[in-house]
Design a protein around this motif. Structure first.
Motif, PDB file in Angstrom:
ATOM      1  N   VAL A  89       0.692  -1.158   0.083  1.00  0.00           N
ATOM      2  CA  VAL A  89      -0.081  -0.101  -0.190  1.00  0.00           C
ATOM      3  C   VAL A  89       0.888   1.335  -0.036  1.00  0.00           C
ATOM      4  N   GLN A  90       0.544   2.186  -1.052  1.00  0.00           N
ATOM      5  CA  GLN A  90       1.161   3.343  -0.900  1.00  0.00           C
ATOM      6  C   GLN A  90       0.194   4.550  -0.623  1.00  0.00           C
ATOM      7  N   ALA A  91       0.695   5.748  -0.363  1.00  0.00           N
ATOM      8  CA  ALA A  91      -0.171   6.997  -0.146  1.00  0.00           C
ATOM      9  C   ALA A  91      -0.283   7.551  -1.809  1.00  0.00           C
ATOM     10  N   ALA A  92      -1.302   7.831  -2.001  1.00  0.00           N
ATOM     11  CA  ALA A  92      -1.857   8.387  -3.419  1.00  0.00           C
ATOM     12  C   ALA A  92      -0.816   9.411  -3.735  1.00  0.00           C
ATOM     13  N   GLY A  93      -0.381  10.221  -2.927  1.00  0.00           N
ATOM     14  CA  GLY A  93       0.560  11.275  -2.898  1.00  0.00           C
ATOM     15  C   GLY A  93       2.054  10.929  -3.156  1.00  0.00           C
ATOM     16  N   ALA A  94       2.262   9.930  -3.063  1.00  0.00           N
ATOM     17  CA  ALA A  94       3.571   9.285  -3.233  1.00  0.00           C
ATOM     18  C   ALA A  94       3.539   8.065  -3.587  1.00  0.00           C
ATOM     19  N   ASP A  95       3.087   7.824  -5.076  1.00  0.00           N
ATOM     20  CA  ASP A  95       2.833   6.476  -5.443  1.00  0.00           C
ATOM     21  C   ASP A  95       3.802   5.725  -6.393  1.00  0.00           C
ATOM     22  N   SER A  96       5.057   5.944  -6.353  1.00  0.00           N
ATOM     23  CA  SER A  96       5.775   5.669  -7.130  1.00  0.00           C
ATOM     24  C   SER A  96       5.867   4.144  -7.555  1.00  0.00           C
ATOM     25  N   ALA A  97       5.970   3.333  -6.403  1.00  0.00           N
ATOM     26  CA  ALA A  97       5.812   1.754  -6.626  1.00  0.00           C
ATOM     27  C   ALA A  97       4.524   1.507  -7.301  1.00  0.00           C
ATOM     28  N   ALA A  98       3.334   1.912  -6.932  1.00  0.00           N
ATOM     29  CA  ALA A  98       2.179   1.632  -7.883  1.00  0.00           C
ATOM     30  C   ALA A  98       2.396   1.863  -9.114  1.00  0.00           C
ATOM     31  N   ARG A  99       2.868   2.978  -9.631  1.00  0.00           N
ATOM     32  CA  ARG A  99       3.047   3.327 -10.812  1.00  0.00           C
ATOM     33  C   ARG A  99       3.974   2.495 -11.635  1.00  0.00           C
ATOM     34  N   SER A 100       5.141   2.293 -10.887  1.00  0.00           N
ATOM     35  CA  SER A 100       6.162   1.531 -11.549  1.00  0.00           C
ATOM     36  C   SER A 100       5.689   0.112 -11.700  1.00  0.00           C
ATOM     37  N   VAL A 101       4.856  -0.504 -11.020  1.00  0.00           N
ATOM     38  CA  VAL A 101       4.427  -1.758 -11.198  1.00  0.00           C
ATOM     39  C   VAL A 101       3.502  -2.088 -12.422  1.00  0.00           C
ATOM     40  N   ARG A 102       2.350  -0.901 -12.585  1.00  0.00           N
ATOM     41  CA  ARG A 102       1.707  -0.815 -13.725  1.00  0.00           C
ATOM     42  C   ARG A 102       2.390  -0.518 -14.807  1.00  0.00           C
ATOM     43  N   GLU A 103       3.542   0.183 -15.036  1.00  0.00           N
ATOM     44  CA  GLU A 103       4.467   0.502 -16.080  1.00  0.00           C
ATOM     45  C   GLU A 103       5.686  -0.422 -16.439  1.00  0.00           C
ATOM     46  N   GLY A 104       5.862  -1.291 -15.380  1.00  0.00           N
ATOM     47  CA  GLY A 104       6.762  -2.155 -15.697  1.00  0.00           C
ATOM     48  C   GLY A 104       8.279  -1.824 -15.467  1.00  0.00           C
ATOM     49  N   GLU A 105       8.478  -0.433 -14.901  1.00  0.00           N
ATOM     50  CA  GLU A 105       9.758   0.108 -14.810  1.00  0.00           C
ATOM     51  C   GLU A 105       9.645   1.082 -13.682  1.00  0.00           C
ATOM     52  N   ARG A 106      10.654   1.571 -13.030  1.00  0.00           N
ATOM     53  CA  ARG A 106      10.596   2.249 -12.045  1.00  0.00           C
ATOM     54  C   ARG A 106      10.346   3.795 -12.465  1.00  0.00           C
ATOM     55  N   VAL A 107       9.194   4.337 -11.831  1.00  0.00           N
ATOM     56  CA  VAL A 107       8.874   5.979 -12.092  1.00  0.00           C
ATOM     57  C   VAL A 107       9.272   6.881 -10.986  1.00  0.00           C
ATOM     58  N   GLU A 108       9.827   7.893 -11.418  1.00  0.00           N
ATOM     59  CA  GLU A 108      10.286   8.976 -10.590  1.00  0.00           C
ATOM     60  C   GLU A 108       9.125  10.160 -10.517  1.00  0.00           C
ATOM     61  N   LEU A 109       8.769  10.289  -9.473  1.00  0.00           N
ATOM     62  CA  LEU A 109       7.576  11.284  -9.293  1.00  0.00           C
ATOM     63  C   LEU A 109       8.449  12.868  -9.077  1.00  0.00           C
ATOM     64  N   GLU A 110       7.712  13.740  -9.688  1.00  0.00           N
ATOM     65  CA  GLU A 110       8.261  15.033  -9.370  1.00  0.00           C
ATOM     66  C   GLU A 110       8.305  15.655  -7.910  1.00  0.00           C
ATOM     67  N   GLY A 111       7.534  15.187  -7.268  1.00  0.00           N
ATOM     68  CA  GLY A 111       7.493  15.590  -5.704  1.00  0.00           C
ATOM     69  C   GLY A 111       6.340  14.633  -5.208  1.00  0.00           C
ATOM     70  N   VAL A 112       6.263  14.893  -3.822  1.00  0.00           N
ATOM     71  CA  VAL A 112       5.264  14.002  -2.948  1.00  0.00           C
ATOM     72  C   VAL A 112       4.431  14.982  -2.267  1.00  0.00           C
ATOM     73  N   ASP A 113       3.334  14.509  -1.885  1.00  0.00           N
ATOM     74  CA  ASP A 113       2.394  15.315  -1.129  1.00  0.00           C
ATOM     75  C   ASP A 113       1.379  14.385  -0.189  1.00  0.00           C
ATOM     76  N   THR A 114       1.781  14.067   0.925  1.00  0.00           N
ATOM     77  CA  THR A 114       0.638  13.285   1.642  1.00  0.00           C
ATOM     78  C   THR A 114       1.177  13.311   2.997  1.00  0.00           C
TER      79      THR A 114
END
Length: 403
Positions: free
Chosen positions: A201-226
């Motif tokens: 489980v991730q916070a929606a405002g810091a969801d790098s892992a969730a996005r990375s799993v969906r896209e199949g590669e690591r995704v870096e967020l521009e910022g976090v807010d949670t």
């Protein structure tokens, strides 16, 4: 890759300082969800969070030469306290870089455990960059919060405990920030039990892992807010991501309103204090972010309880708002004797309780012969709050709901 045997080996070091935390059945949350819910109370751990486990296992592996050099790390707060305590116990100097806006309670606790605290940057990633500068300039050993197999193994001892305390468990729900906790816990659980599901489980405002799993590669967020500062990282770890892909069955997210309500429910129903990151696992269960069956045995890991008191007040209010038990309204009333009493009598008749009110005659947005009234109310739920507003409107008042 990290193995089950690595986690077993870590237990010997972890047990030197960490405690075996309780796993408590929750009648209240079982009734709310229909599942067999057991709470892993890692918020009762020494330093108030699981991070002491990984820190202790990593520091135990330092060579004599590395101990002389001292260690440096970056942390939003919980890893900071774990490293400070473990280093102090081992007689090793520790420098901890924390974001400037880290909770005061976590900063002060890190100092009490013996860490030399440096405040730098607006979030974990900026603090980490500065910690690496100190590493190079002062020749210290860098202790990563999650990109380290020894740290992952130490965190994984939580999974060993869950498997022993609740061998019938069907699903374990684990927070994800950088990924070190879930990498270790998933490794331990998959090694100890034949058929167990691990949900991250991730916070929606810091969801790098969730996005990375969906896209199949690591995704870096521009910022976090949670509000969940303990898992607010811009990018899931390079070394932890493969474990998430291979050993974690599903990754979901919860938003700050859901986190706030869960934190409030934990206080009210279980008399348990957690921080935002400590509430996300249970929030995912309560909000049915993943599918589960009636009677399924679920263990949410409440990974930390180090919440700043000012933050706690704000989060509780947000939780009450989401539950319909706190209502803030404003309305315009004629500035004449008895008008305020009339409003109060309507509220009393509807069985709502006034927390506070503000009566302002000077606002430029109202007529000269009027006053602006702002009222904070305790209500019994969303339906009751709507009834209070309807009663005031029926009496001729134009009501603006502010929360």
């Amino acid at each position: 890759m990290l193995s089950y045997d690595d986690v077993l080996a870590a237990r010997e070091h972890v047990e030197q300082v960490a405690v075996r935390t309780p796993l408590n059945y929750s009648f209240g949350f079982a009734e709310m969800t229909g599942a067999d819910v057991h709470l892993k109370l890692e918020n009762t751990q020494r330093t108030g969070a699981f991070k002491i486990r990984g820190a202790m296992n990593r520091i135990a592996a330092l060579t004599d030469e590395e101990r002389e050099r001292g260690v440096v790390t970056a942390s939003a707060g919980n890893h900071a306290q774990g490293v400070a305590l473990a280093a102090t116990r081992a007689g090793v100097d520790s420098t901890i870089v924390m974001p400037k806006y880290a909770p005061v309670s976590k900063v002060e606790a890190t100092k009490r455990y013996g860490g030399d605290v440096v405040l730098h940057g607006i979030d974990y990633d900026e603090a980490q960059a500065h910690a690496h500068e100190i590493e190079r300039e002062e020749d210290k050993v860098y202790l990563h919060a999650f990109e380290d197999e020894l740290v992952m193994a130490g965190q994984g001892t939580i999974g060993l405990e869950i498997a022993e305390q609740c061998p019938e468990v069907d699903t374990v729900v684990v927070p994800i920030g950088g990924g070190g906790l879930i990498a270790g816990v998933a490794t331990a659980l998959k090694g100890a039990l034949d058929d167990v599901r691990v949900v991250g489980v991730q916070a929606a405002g810091a969801d790098s892992a969730a996005r990375s799993v969906r896209e199949g590669e690591r995704v870096e967020l521009e910022g976090v807010d949670t509000v969940a500062d303990g898992i607010a990282v811009r990018e899931v770890g390079e070394h932890t991501f493969p474990y998430i892909r291979e050993r974690v069955d599903e990754v979901v997210t919860v938003d700050d309103e859901e986190i706030a309500e869960t934190l409030t429910l934990l206080l009210e129903r279980s008399k348990t204090v957690v921080e935002g990151a400590g509430a996300v696992a249970l929030a995912a269960v309560l909000e049915e972010k993943f599918e589960y069956e009636d009677g399924e045995t679920i263990v949410p890991a409440l990974c930390g309880g180090n919440i700043d008191m000012n933050t706690l007040i704000t989060v509780i209010l947000r939780g009450l708002v989401r539950m319909g038990r706190y209502l803030k309204i404003s309305l315009e009333l004629k500035d004449r004797p008895g008008e305020l009493e009339r409003v109060a009598s309507i509220i009393a008749r509807e069985d709502a309780n006034v927390y506070a009110l503000s009566h302002d005659r000077t606002s430029r947005d109202i007529a000269v012969d009027a006053a602006d009234l702002e009222i904070e109310l305790e209500t019994h739920g969303h339906d009751h709050a709507a009834e209070v507003v309807a009663a005031l409107e029926e009496a001729g008042y134009e009501v603006e709901v502010e929360t």
